[in-house]
Scaffold this active site. Structure first.
Site, PDB file in Angstrom:
ATOM      1  N   ASP A   1       0.822  -1.216   0.000  1.00 35.35           N
ATOM      2  CA  ASP A   1       0.000   0.000   0.000  1.00 35.35           C
ATOM      3  C   ASP A   1       0.855   1.264   0.000  1.00 35.35           C
ATOM      4  O   ASP A   1       0.635   2.172  -0.791  1.00 35.35           O
ATOM      5  CB  ASP A   1      -0.990   0.017   1.185  1.00 35.35           C
ATOM      6  CG  ASP A   1      -0.324  -0.147   2.553  1.00 35.35           C
ATOM      7  OD1 ASP A   1       0.913  -0.402   2.620  1.00 35.35           O
ATOM      8  OD2 ASP A   1      -1.031  -0.034   3.579  1.00 35.35           O
TER       9      ASP A   1
ATOM     10  N   PHE B   1       0.258  11.553   7.282  1.00 31.08           N
ATOM     11  CA  PHE B   1      -0.417  10.282   7.523  1.00 31.08           C
ATOM     12  C   PHE B   1      -1.709  10.233   6.720  1.00 31.08           C
ATOM     13  O   PHE B   1      -2.571  11.092   6.880  1.00 31.08           O
ATOM     14  CB  PHE B   1      -0.688  10.063   9.011  1.00 31.08           C
ATOM     15  CG  PHE B   1      -1.098   8.651   9.307  1.00 31.08           C
ATOM     16  CD1 PHE B   1      -0.134   7.659   9.454  1.00 31.08           C
ATOM     17  CD2 PHE B   1      -2.438   8.307   9.385  1.00 31.08           C
ATOM     18  CE1 PHE B   1      -0.508   6.339   9.686  1.00 31.08           C
ATOM     19  CE2 PHE B   1      -2.826   6.983   9.613  1.00 31.08           C
ATOM     20  CZ  PHE B   1      -1.853   6.003   9.768  1.00 31.08           C
TER      21      PHE B   1
HETATM   22  P1  5GP Z   1       7.687   1.595   6.395  1.00 33.44           P
HETATM   23  O1  5GP Z   1       8.257   0.308   6.889  1.00 33.44           O
HETATM   24  O2  5GP Z   1       7.961   1.834   4.927  1.00 33.44           O
HETATM   25  O3  5GP Z   1       8.081   2.767   7.244  1.00 33.44           O
HETATM   26  O4  5GP Z   1       6.127   1.515   6.621  1.00 33.44           O
HETATM   27  C1  5GP Z   1       5.298   0.810   5.793  1.00 33.44           C
HETATM   28  C2  5GP Z   1       3.964   0.497   6.457  1.00 33.44           C
HETATM   29  O5  5GP Z   1       3.585   1.515   7.401  1.00 33.44           O
HETATM   30  C3  5GP Z   1       2.857   0.487   5.427  1.00 33.44           C
HETATM   31  O6  5GP Z   1       2.680  -0.784   4.868  1.00 33.44           O
HETATM   32  C4  5GP Z   1       1.648   0.931   6.233  1.00 33.44           C
HETATM   33  O7  5GP Z   1       1.064  -0.179   6.861  1.00 33.44           O
HETATM   34  C5  5GP Z   1       2.222   1.838   7.289  1.00 33.44           C
HETATM   35  N1  5GP Z   1       2.121   3.282   6.959  1.00 33.44           N
HETATM   36  C6  5GP Z   1       3.134   4.139   6.696  1.00 33.44           C
HETATM   37  N2  5GP Z   1       2.678   5.369   6.431  1.00 33.44           N
HETATM   38  C7  5GP Z   1       1.331   5.293   6.519  1.00 33.44           C
HETATM   39  C8  5GP Z   1       0.282   6.266   6.330  1.00 33.44           C
HETATM   40  O8  5GP Z   1       0.474   7.461   6.028  1.00 33.44           O
HETATM   41  N3  5GP Z   1      -0.987   5.806   6.502  1.00 33.44           N
HETATM   42  C9  5GP Z   1      -1.275   4.511   6.825  1.00 33.44           C
HETATM   43  N4  5GP Z   1      -2.555   4.184   6.966  1.00 33.44           N
HETATM   44  N5  5GP Z   1      -0.311   3.580   7.015  1.00 33.44           N
HETATM   45  C10 5GP Z   1       0.975   3.968   6.856  1.00 33.44           C
END
Ligand code: 5GP
Length: 170
Positions: free
Chosen positions: A94, A146
């Site tokens: 996502d 976010f």
């Molecule tokens: P990363 O490991 O790249 O920091 O984070 C990835 C995961 O964090 C994504 O698969 C998602 O589940 C969550 N995430 C990161 N940013 C957002 C955001 O802005 N909104 C939502 N709903 N989930 C996020």
């Protein structure tokens, strides 16, 4: 909540991504590996438009995020990794934020013997990921805010929105 990407723009982009993926794999078999839960809506729209002959689908649950803050730790169901040996994997995610989740997961897939690993992400917080994870097929770059909607949640809410909105912004 303020709409960042509207439904029509999402649907147009998903159709373009489907064509890019179909062209990239051609007749080569690959596994469309959906990262749950957030990618479910994007994946459903994308999957039905690709129409590649050698495509199969599977799902995996990775967790690295709690509420609106990253926990800094990625959990992979280790028993499932063996299924991916020898396969061309297209990870369908996502959003890439810090890139930690997919950095850890792509390494785990490679270590498990995957033949190739490519990434398709609906969204990328480009300034946060900052090149840590290379995204082969990207829906939209977004600012460091976010977001919810089109499968993305805040504590399991707002996944049903057909657009992407900035959480708690008017
Ligand atoms: P990363 O490991 O790249 O920091 O984070 C990835 C995961 O964090 C994504 O698969 C998602 O589940 C969550 N995430 C990161 N940013 C957002 C955001 O802005 N909104 C939502 N709903 N989930 C996020």
């Amino acid at each position: 909540m303020k709409i960042l990407i509207d439904e029509a723009a999402i649907q147009r982009r998903v159709t373009e991504l489907a064509a890019d993926i179909r062209t990239a794999y051609g007749a080569e078999p690959f596994l469309f590996l959906v990262v749950l839960k957030g990618a479910f809506m994007f994946a459903a729209d994308l999957f039905r438009r690709i129409g590649a002959p050698g495509m199969r689908i599977d799902f995996i649950r990775l967790s690295s995020y709690r509420g609106t803050h990253s926990s800094g730790k990625v959990e992979i169901p280790k028993g499932e990794l063996a299924h991916f040996a020898g396969q061309n994997i297209l990870i369908v995610e996502d959003i890439v934020d810090t890139g930690l989740t997919l950095e850890v997961f792509t390494k785990a897939l490679t270590d498990a013997g995957a033949r190739s690993v490519r990434i398709c992400s609906f969204l990328e917080k480009t300034t946060v990921n900052n090149g840590r994870v290379k995204i082969d097929f990207l829906g939209f770059p977004i600012p460091d805010k976010f977001v919810v909607g089109y499968g993305l949640d805040c504590d399991e809410m707002h996944r049903d929105l057909p657009h992407v909105a900035v959480y708690n912004e008017e």
